[in-house]
Scaffold this motif. Structure first.
Motif, PDB file in Angstrom:
ATOM      1  N   GLU A   1      15.919  -8.076   8.166  1.00 26.17           N
ATOM      2  CA  GLU A   1      16.355  -6.548   8.111  1.00 26.17           C
ATOM      3  C   GLU A   1      17.208  -6.429   6.724  1.00 26.17           C
ATOM      4  O   GLU A   1      17.819  -7.303   6.255  1.00 26.17           O
ATOM      5  CB  GLU A   1      17.337  -6.342   9.146  1.00 26.17           C
ATOM      6  CG  GLU A   1      16.798  -6.167  10.628  1.00 26.17           C
ATOM      7  CD  GLU A   1      17.659  -5.883  11.731  1.00 26.17           C
ATOM      8  OE1 GLU A   1      18.509  -5.061  11.443  1.00 26.17           O
ATOM      9  OE2 GLU A   1      17.316  -6.283  12.652  1.00 26.17           O
ATOM     10  N   MET A   2      17.224  -5.158   6.237  1.00 23.31           N
ATOM     11  CA  MET A   2      17.714  -4.970   4.889  1.00 23.31           C
ATOM     12  C   MET A   2      18.305  -3.704   4.904  1.00 23.31           C
ATOM     13  O   MET A   2      17.738  -2.707   5.596  1.00 23.31           O
ATOM     14  CB  MET A   2      16.748  -4.988   3.764  1.00 23.31           C
ATOM     15  CG  MET A   2      15.929  -6.455   3.523  1.00 23.31           C
ATOM     16  SD  MET A   2      14.854  -6.403   2.206  1.00 23.31           S
ATOM     17  CE  MET A   2      13.802  -7.711   2.532  1.00 23.31           C
ATOM     18  N   ALA A   3      19.505  -3.523   4.384  1.00 19.29           N
ATOM     19  CA  ALA A   3      20.325  -2.116   4.254  1.00 19.29           C
ATOM     20  C   ALA A   3      19.295  -1.207   3.328  1.00 19.29           C
ATOM     21  O   ALA A   3      19.404  -0.065   3.515  1.00 19.29           O
ATOM     22  CB  ALA A   3      21.618  -2.419   3.907  1.00 19.29           C
ATOM     23  N   ASP A   4      18.767  -1.995   2.122  1.00 22.11           N
ATOM     24  CA  ASP A   4      18.537  -1.104   0.975  1.00 22.11           C
ATOM     25  C   ASP A   4      17.072  -1.856   0.375  1.00 22.11           C
ATOM     26  O   ASP A   4      17.115  -3.320   0.289  1.00 22.11           O
ATOM     27  CB  ASP A   4      19.240  -0.766   0.038  1.00 22.11           C
ATOM     28  CG  ASP A   4      19.119   0.306  -0.857  1.00 22.11           C
ATOM     29  OD1 ASP A   4      18.585   1.467  -0.534  1.00 22.11           O
ATOM     30  OD2 ASP A   4      19.317   0.121  -2.205  1.00 22.11           O
ATOM     31  N   LEU A   5      16.044  -1.042  -0.022  1.00 25.39           N
ATOM     32  CA  LEU A   5      14.776  -1.859  -0.431  1.00 25.39           C
ATOM     33  C   LEU A   5      14.418  -0.739  -1.439  1.00 25.39           C
ATOM     34  O   LEU A   5      14.227   0.350  -1.159  1.00 25.39           O
ATOM     35  CB  LEU A   5      13.877  -2.082   0.527  1.00 25.39           C
ATOM     36  CG  LEU A   5      12.609  -2.890  -0.060  1.00 25.39           C
ATOM     37  CD1 LEU A   5      12.954  -4.380  -0.724  1.00 25.39           C
ATOM     38  CD2 LEU A   5      11.494  -3.118   0.995  1.00 25.39           C
ATOM     39  N   PHE A   6      14.083  -1.363  -2.788  1.00 24.33           N
ATOM     40  CA  PHE A   6      13.530  -0.731  -3.647  1.00 24.33           C
ATOM     41  C   PHE A   6      12.116  -1.220  -4.002  1.00 24.33           C
ATOM     42  O   PHE A   6      11.959  -2.611  -4.218  1.00 24.33           O
ATOM     43  CB  PHE A   6      14.229  -0.711  -5.241  1.00 24.33           C
ATOM     44  CG  PHE A   6      13.733  -0.097  -6.311  1.00 24.33           C
ATOM     45  CD1 PHE A   6      13.814   1.352  -6.438  1.00 24.33           C
ATOM     46  CD2 PHE A   6      12.835  -0.820  -7.197  1.00 24.33           C
ATOM     47  CE1 PHE A   6      13.158   1.986  -7.611  1.00 24.33           C
ATOM     48  CE2 PHE A   6      12.203   0.143  -8.328  1.00 24.33           C
ATOM     49  CZ  PHE A   6      12.300   1.318  -8.265  1.00 24.33           C
ATOM     50  N   ILE A   7      11.125  -0.530  -3.789  1.00 23.06           N
ATOM     51  CA  ILE A   7       9.652  -0.858  -4.370  1.00 23.06           C
ATOM     52  C   ILE A   7       9.123  -0.097  -5.427  1.00 23.06           C
ATOM     53  O   ILE A   7       9.120   1.193  -5.613  1.00 23.06           O
ATOM     54  CB  ILE A   7       8.798  -0.670  -2.810  1.00 23.06           C
ATOM     55  CG1 ILE A   7       9.504  -0.996  -1.550  1.00 23.06           C
ATOM     56  CG2 ILE A   7       7.406  -1.160  -2.966  1.00 23.06           C
ATOM     57  CD1 ILE A   7       8.825  -0.639  -0.323  1.00 23.06           C
TER      58      ILE A   7
END
Length: 120
Positions: free
Chosen positions: A67-73
């Motif tokens: 689980e991640m609060a924020d992810l940039f792809i």
């Protein structure tokens, strides 16, 4: 959308990235080239198809879930973006194009100029 550069708006209006930009605020799944997936709420999509998600469930290619609060792809790592079933694709594209044109043609009504005049 208004914070995008002229180049980004031009790229977006001439490609289907406007559909992805219309997913802003929607929960969707992004399949990555390394066979992992990320499911979360779309915060932002730029003209180069870079996607930023929040409240993300990330599943790597071995099946481990994080689980991640924020992810940039980055756009080059995206294989596929799942479009939610309830989205009207044609309407979403039309709405996004209208937003781009609203910014572009704002200058005709006395607003800030889109293209700077060349200095002599």
């Amino acid at each position: 959308m208004a914070s995008q550069s002229i180049r980004e708006r031009t790229i977006a209006e001439n490609s289907l990235v406007v559909l992805l930009q219309g997913l802003q605020g929607e929960v969707t799944t992004v399949d990555l080239r390394d066979e992992s997936t990320a499911r979360g709420r779309v915060i932002n999509v730029d003209a180069f198809m870079n996607v930023r998600l929040e409240d993300v469930l990330y599943r790597d290619r071995r099946g481990r879930v994080s689980e991640m609060a924020d992810l940039f792809i980055t756009g080059r790592n995206i294989r596929y973006v799942h479009i939610p079933d309830h989205m009207n694709i044609a309407e979403t594209i039309q709405t996004q194009l209208e937003k781009i044109h609203r910014v572009r043609y704002f200058a005709e009504k006395g607003g800030r100029k889109e293209y700077a005049k060349k200095k002599k």
